[in-house]
Design a protein around this motif. Structure first.
Motif: not given
Length: 438
Positions: A175-186
Motif C-alpha cells: 500500500r505504500i506509494a512511491a512518494d510516501d514518507d514513512i516512520l520505522l520503529i526499530g
C-alpha cells in the motif's frame, strides 16, 4: 508420555524444523513436520521473493550439514554457478530453495520417515499436539521450532490502516506509494529489509527510523576476517573488565576480528554466566552486540549508507511514547535518548520493525505450558528455560524428555540461536537427545 520415543512432532516447518526432520530421518527416526503453509523449509527469513535480501552470513558458512561445510556452495555451483562464491552473500531466496532441496532429497532416500502436515497447532497436549480443528496428532515427543514471531511494539495502533504492524505479512508493504514518507520503529535487520524492498520497488520517499539507541547494523568486509583469539581477560571476570578488554583488542586488531573470535564460544559463555551478568548483558550490551555480531552484506550496507547520504533516511535515538493515526497519517510521540524534548514525528505510514516480539508467557502454545508447570519462563523473560540438550525445564527445574525447543525461541538458554551455524549445532544436540531415547 512415557517409554521410548518412536515418533516426533515438529511444530514449525522453517529451517530449524525442516532440517531437524531431515537429520532425524537420516538417523532412522520418523517425524511429523507441521507447518502453517505448504512452504516447508522457508520460514519468514527465506520466503522472501526479493533477491536483494541477501544472507547475513557468507555462503561458506551456510551449509545445512555441520560435517560438510561446502554443501551449500556446491549446491550453488550446480544450480546458480554465478553466485557460488564461498565468501559471497547469496540471496536468501536461493538459500530457501537449497533447504527445500535437501529436505526433498532426504525424503526420497528415506521414504515414509518424514510426514508433512499443513495445519495450525493450537496446543501441546500430553498425547502430542492438538490442531486448531480439534484433531490430535499423537507423538512421543514434541519439538517447538516456531521461529521468530511478529513485532509487538506498535501495540493497539497496529489496527490502524496507517500502521503496518507486521512487515512480513503478505502484501504488508504494497500500500505504500512511491512518494510516501514513512516512520520505522526499530533500526535493526528488519528495518534494513523493509527499506531494501521499498527502495528496489521504486519508493522515493523519506524515512525516519527510531530505536532506543539509534544503532544501525554494521557491514561485513568484502573478504572474511581472521578471528582474534580471546584472551583470558576477555573470557572471565567482571563484565566491565571484559568489555574493556574487548575494546583494547578491537583497537589492536579490529572489532570484526574480535567478534569472529567470540562467535564459536558465545553460547558456552552465555551458559556459564550468572543471572546478574546475563541481566546486565540484556539491559546494556545487547543492542551493541546485535549490530556488531549480526552484520549485513557489504552491498546491503552500501544501500543503507546511500539512503542516509541522500537525506532519505534519518536515524534517531529515543523511546516511543504514543502512536496515534487516522486514515491518512500517523503521529509518533517520543522521548529522545539525549537532549531536550523533540516534536512528534509524522508520516503517511508507520512500520513496526522492532524485531521479533518474543513473549512466551503470552504465546498461545507456550503460555499454557508455563501455567500448568510443564515449562517455566527464564528469570529475564527471554524464553523457556532449557537444559543443554534443548529439553524444556518444568516448574521444578526438571527436564522434560518429551518436549524440546529449537531455533530462535531457545534464545534464553543459548543466546545465539538465530544464525544457521548456531542452529545447525543445536539440531545435532536435539537429534542426539531424541535418538538416544528411541
Amino acid at each position: 508420555m512415557t517409554g521410548p520415543i518412536d515418533s516426533v512432532a515438529i511444530v514449525g516447518g522453517g529451517f530449524s524444523g525442516a532440517m531437524l526432520a531431515a537429520r532425524l530421518a537420516e538417523r532412522g527416526a520418523p517425524s511429523i513436520l507441521i507447518n502453517r503453509t505448504a512452504d516447508f523449509g522457508l520460514g519468514v527469513a527465506y520466503s522472501t521473493p526479493f533477491d536483494g535480501h541477501l544472507l547475513n552470513v557468507r555462503s561458506a558458512r551456510m551449509s545445512a550439514l555441520a560435517e560438510d561445510p561446502g554443501h551449500f556452495v556446491r549446491w550453488l555451483q550446480d544450480h546458480h554457478p554465478s553466485l557460488a562464491d564461498p565468501d559471497g552473500f547469496a540471496p536468501r531466496r536461493l538459500f530457501g530453495l537449497y533447504v527445500q532441496s535437501r529436505l526433498a532429497e532426504v525424503e526420497a532416500r528415506h521414504p515414509g520417515r518424514i510426514q508433512r502436515r499443513i495445519a495450525e497447532v493450537a496446543a501441546i497436549v500430553p498425547e502430542g499436539v492438538r490442531l486448531d480443528d480439534g484433531a490430535v496428532i499423537a507423538a512421543d515427543a514434541v519439538v517447538l521450532t516456531t521461529g521468530n514471531p511478529a513485532p509487538r511494539t506498535a501495540g493497539p495502533a497496529g489496527s490502524s490502516n496507517a500502521v503496518v504492524p507486521d512487515p512480513w505479512a503478505p502484501g504488508a508493504l504494497g500500500r505504500i506509494a512511491a512518494d510516501d514518507d514513512i516512520l520505522l520503529i526499530g533500526t535493526g535487520l528488519t528495518m534494513v529489509d523493509v527499506l531494501l524492498s521499498l527502495n528496489a520497488g521504486g519508493w522515493r520517499g523519506r524515512a525516519t527510523a527510531l530505536s532506543r539507541r539509534g544503532l544501525l547494523p554494521r557491514g561485513h568486509r568484502l573478504k572474511p576476517d581472521s578471528p582474534t583469539s580471546p584472551t583470558e581477560a576477555l573470557l572471565s571476570g567482571r563484565l566491565s573488565t571484559r568489555l574493556s578488554e574487548a575494546r583494547r583488542l578491537s583497537d589492536l586488531g579490529g572489532w570484526r576480528e574480535v567478534m569472529e573470535g567470540l562467535r564459536p564460544i558465545t553460547a558456552r559463555l552465555w551458559g556459564e554466566a550468572d543471572l546478574a551478568t546475563r541481566s546486565r548483558v540484556v539491559r546494556h550490551l545487547r543492542p551493541w552486540w546485535d549490530v556488531h555480531r549480526h552484520r549485513v552484506a557489504p552491498a546491503v550496507a552500501a544501500v543503507i549508507e546511500g539512503l542516509c547520504a541522500e537525506g532519505r533516511l534519518d536515524v534517531v535515538a529515543g523511546r516511543v511514547r504514543t502512536v496515534t493515526s487516522d486514515e491518512g497519517a500517523v503521529r509518533l510521540d517520543w522521548t529522545p535518548r539525549h537532549g531536550p524534548a523533540r516534536p512528534a514525528l509524522g508520516a503517511r505510514w508507520l512500520i513496526d520493525c522492532s524485531g521479533p516480539g518474543h513473549a512466551p508467557d503470552a504465546d498461545p502454545l507456550t503460555a499454557p505450558l508455563i501455567a500448568s508447570g510443564r515449562a517455566r519462563l527464564d528469570p529475564l523473560g527471554l524464553g523457556l528455560e532449557l537444559d543443554p540438550g534443548g529439553r524444556v525445564l518444568n516448574a521444578a527445574g526438571d527436564p522434560d524428555s518429551r518436549l524440546f525447543v529449537l531455533g530462535p525461541p531457545a534464545r534464553a538458554a543459548f543466546w545465539e540461536t538465530i544464525a544457521v551455524p548456531d542452529i545447525r549445532k543445536r539440531i545435532e544436540d536435539v537429534v542426539t537427545a531424541l535418538t538416544a531415547q528411541a
